[in-house]
Design a protein around this motif. Sequence first.
Motif, short mmCIF file in Angstrom:
data_model
loop_
_atom_site.label_atom_id
_atom_site.label_comp_id
_atom_site.label_asym_id
_atom_site.label_seq_id
_atom_site.Cartn_x
_atom_site.Cartn_y
_atom_site.Cartn_z
N MET A 118 113.43 39.25 -22.04
CA MET A 118 113.21 40.28 -21.72
C MET A 118 111.42 40.35 -21.96
O MET A 118 111.17 39.53 -22.45
CB MET A 118 113.67 41.49 -22.35
CG MET A 118 115.74 41.29 -22.25
SD MET A 118 116.00 41.63 -20.13
CE MET A 118 115.33 43.22 -19.97
N PRO A 119 110.93 41.36 -21.72
CA PRO A 119 109.08 41.08 -21.93
C PRO A 119 109.42 41.46 -23.04
O PRO A 119 110.08 42.51 -23.87
CB PRO A 119 108.68 42.74 -20.88
CG PRO A 119 109.40 42.30 -20.02
CD PRO A 119 111.43 42.12 -20.65
N LYS A 121 108.58 43.42 -27.03
CA LYS A 121 108.10 45.11 -26.95
C LYS A 121 107.07 45.44 -27.31
O LYS A 121 106.37 44.77 -28.17
CB LYS A 121 108.82 45.17 -28.19
CG LYS A 121 110.74 45.33 -27.63
CD LYS A 121 111.49 45.57 -29.40
CE LYS A 121 113.09 45.70 -28.66
NZ LYS A 121 114.06 46.66 -29.40
N THR B 58 113.91 47.29 -23.34
CA THR B 58 112.48 46.63 -23.69
C THR B 58 111.46 47.47 -24.76
O THR B 58 110.73 46.63 -25.23
CB THR B 58 112.00 46.35 -22.19
OG1 THR B 58 112.12 47.60 -21.95
CG2 THR B 58 111.87 45.69 -20.46
#
Lengths: 163, 106
Positions: A118-119, A121, B58
């Motif tokens: 995931m990208p 934070k 995220t």
Amino acid sequence: MTLIDIILLTAMVVAASWTVMTRSLLKSTIGLAFTSAIITIIMFRLKSPLAAVFELSVCTGLITAVFVSTISLTKPLTHKEIIKLSKDRVKRFWYMPVIMLTVGAALISLKLPGDFKMPLKLAEGDVRSVLWNSRQLDIFGQIVVLLAGVFGIVLLFKERNKR
Amino acid sequence: MMGANWQLFTGFAFFVIMVLIAGLYCILVTRNLMRVIIGLELLTKAVTLLIIVAGYVTGQTALAQSLVITLIIIEVVVIAVAAGVILSIYRHNESLAASNLTSLKG
């Protein structure tokens, strides 16, 4: 994903399906409000209280009121029309659960990569500071859309009064 | 941790896709104009939930919430104007069926 999440999400899908498949428009609107209420609970669980409050007050409350008012301003169907439409509806809407089950089975059998990254934070800010500082253009867009909506509704009703 | 987040996202996305199918099917199959808006509303709800889930996994819930607030406001305006248009159509044609809208036929 906990058991409560799964129960809530299943209830949301059932409510959405009922909204589409039920015969009465009023029941359909109630189903939509119910779907919205379940989404509100899910949003609270996902740590998004402000969006959840908006969803509850606007989508569950205001939009349901708009739908019910619109339905109440139209005439109900006659008995003959209801019987004719009921037969037609069963034929047309019977396929929806089948499509949902097929797509569901296809998605489950699909092998998705389990370790997708995931990208990263970013620094998390307060929702108010994000809305007022980072997303100022959004606020401007909201005001324009609201004004356009009000203007559109005024025009619609003004035209009718002239006639 | 990243893998767990991805699994959470796919889990939620599975149910969101089901709601999207319900909304799309409603729009495609029905002839009643009110049901078309109801289908549109279902589609919007599915997208709203997906944005919130994306924000949660995220770690950007604030940004996701601000986007959702904008989306909800646009949704309300669209629904209100569409309901007004439908009422006008009903007063002209005495019907909510899209198949009866033939006055613009060339």
